[in-house]
Scaffold this active site. Structure first.
Site, short mmCIF file in Angstrom:
data_model
loop_
_atom_site.label_atom_id
_atom_site.label_comp_id
_atom_site.label_asym_id
_atom_site.label_seq_id
_atom_site.Cartn_x
_atom_site.Cartn_y
_atom_site.Cartn_z
N ASP A 51 0.51 -1.55 -0.07
CA ASP A 51 0.29 0.63 -0.23
C ASP A 51 1.11 1.10 -0.29
O ASP A 51 2.16 1.31 0.86
CB ASP A 51 -1.04 0.29 1.19
N THR A 52 0.80 1.99 -0.89
CA THR A 52 1.06 4.18 -1.07
C THR A 52 0.01 4.25 -0.20
O THR A 52 -0.79 4.86 -0.93
CB THR A 52 1.82 3.88 -2.40
#
Length: 204
Positions: free
Chosen positions: A81-82
């Protein structure tokens, strides 16, 4: 050990990056009945680093349950996830074009951070002992004109992107300086990913 892993992500950028380092993978995507977006809900007061790690582990747990439910061949699972943050303010995926424009206005001429977490678990039948790494990069964008922001948002590139931009798009022309990982800013920090996979027997 399986010679592939399951990638629990719909991101074409993560697929591209795994392919770049020679990792074979199969997609492990949510069913229509799963509310995948709910896993990304913000918690008030949560720091960006804590947020991105929590979301990554939640996605990994959901993917592991998905694999068990489908009775698929056992293999490691990878999730990532970013998110983008301006100070402690998390800039997630914009809800609409107006939201995207406001995010880009906030980032214009300033330095922000991009937090990318990646996690793996060996397979569905072992204990849930996830291995996780966090990568943080700083990105400085030059000052943007209102016209540039309007045209970029109209291109559709902002939608579905944390911080309302993608560094592999035309927004690359706005990037004045990067301190960190280009692949991490894209969505999958390859150094940290390779470290995790080496721990599972991959060779790079």
């Amino acid at each position: 050990m399986a010679d592939f892993l399951y990638l629990a992500s719909q991101s074409p950028r993560r697929r591209q990056l795994l392919t770049q380092i020679g990792v074979r993978f199969e997609p492990l995507l949510p069913d229509a009945s799963e509310d995948a977006e709910a896993l990304e809900a913000l918690v008030e007061g949560e720091a960006p680093a804590d947020y991105v790690q929590r979301v990554t582990l939640a996605k990994l747990a959901a993917a592991r349950a998905r694999l068990l439910a489908r009775g698929l061949l056992a293999a490691p699972i990878l999730c990532a996830d970013t998110t983008v943050a301006l100070g402690e303010r998390i800039l997630g995926k914009p809800v609409d074009d107006e939201d995207a424009a406001l995010m880009l206005q906030a980032l214009s001429g300033r330095t922000h951070r991009v937090y990318s977490a990646v996690a793996v678990v060996e397979g569905p039948h072992a204990a849930f002992e996830a291995q996780l790494r966090l990568q943080v990069s700083s990105v400085t964008l030059r000052a943007l004109s209102s016209d540039e922001i309007v045209r970029y948002v109209a291109s559709g590139e902002s939608q579905g992107k944390a911080g309302a931009y993608a560094i592999q798009s035309q927004a690359a022309a706005w990037v004045e300086h990067i301190d960190g990982s280009h692949s991490g800013i894209m969505g999958l920090p390859l150094f940290e990913t390779a470290e995790l996979l080496r721990g599972l027997g991959w060779r790079f």
